[in-house]
Design an enzyme around this catalytic site. Structure first.
Site, PDB file in Angstrom:
ATOM      1  CE1 TYR A 182       0.531   1.596   4.425  1.00  0.00           C
ATOM      2  CE2 TYR A 182       0.339  -0.050   4.679  1.00  0.00           C
ATOM      3  CZ  TYR A 182       0.823   1.293   5.500  1.00  0.00           C
ATOM      4  OH  TYR A 182       1.379   1.238   6.166  1.00  0.00           O
ATOM      5  CB  CYS A 183       1.615   4.244  -1.099  1.00  0.00           C
ATOM      6  SG  CYS A 183      -0.219   4.310  -2.968  1.00  0.00           S
ATOM      7  CE  LYS A 184      -2.166  12.218   0.276  1.00  0.00           C
ATOM      8  NZ  LYS A 184      -3.020  11.828   1.883  1.00  0.00           N
TER       9      LYS A 184
END
Length: 129
Positions: free
Chosen positions: A81-83
């Site tokens: 995941y990221c932002k």
């Protein structure tokens, strides 16, 4: 020469990877089924992250994985995941190209996880009293 934007690259990656919802990610985390990679920058990770996540920023992902013997198992199920889901989609695509066969990217990223009420590991509050 045809120029591709970052959005074009993300959309192309999303067409080739598997995504999951924040709720599905929470189920996988609760079952301990996947190693969780946070591909945001270190300052983003430090401000709050999914519990148990390992921070490997997107910009150094390939190098860190190649140099880390603990990450040599390409059959290890991964949750990335990221932002907001763009960097993690690109990371998931690269992971597939590197031979990792069980990669999921969290649709909507950390922001969607927070909005869905998932637990977040955050730094301790600073008290000035």
């Amino acid at each position: 020469m045809l120029k591709q934007t970052a959005h074009d690259l993300v959309m192309a990656a999303k067409a080739q990877i598997q995504e999951c919802t924040p709720q599905q990610a929470a189920e996988q985390l609760a079952a301990g089924q996947r190693l969780v990679l946070d591909v945001r920058e270190a300052d983003e990770y430090a401000a709050g992250h999914l519990p148990g996540a390992v921070n490997i920023p997107r910009g150094v992902l390939e190098f860190r994985l190649s140099a880390d013997a603990a990450m040599a198992n390409s059959a290890q199920p991964l949750l990335v995941y990221c932002k907001s889901g763009g960097r993690s989609a690109l990371a998931a695509r690269v992971l597939q190209e590197m031979g990792y066969s069980q990669v999921l990217s969290v649709a909507g990223g950390f922001d969607a996880c927070v909005a869905a009420g998932l637990p977040v590991a955050a730094p301790p509050s600073i008290s000035y009293s």
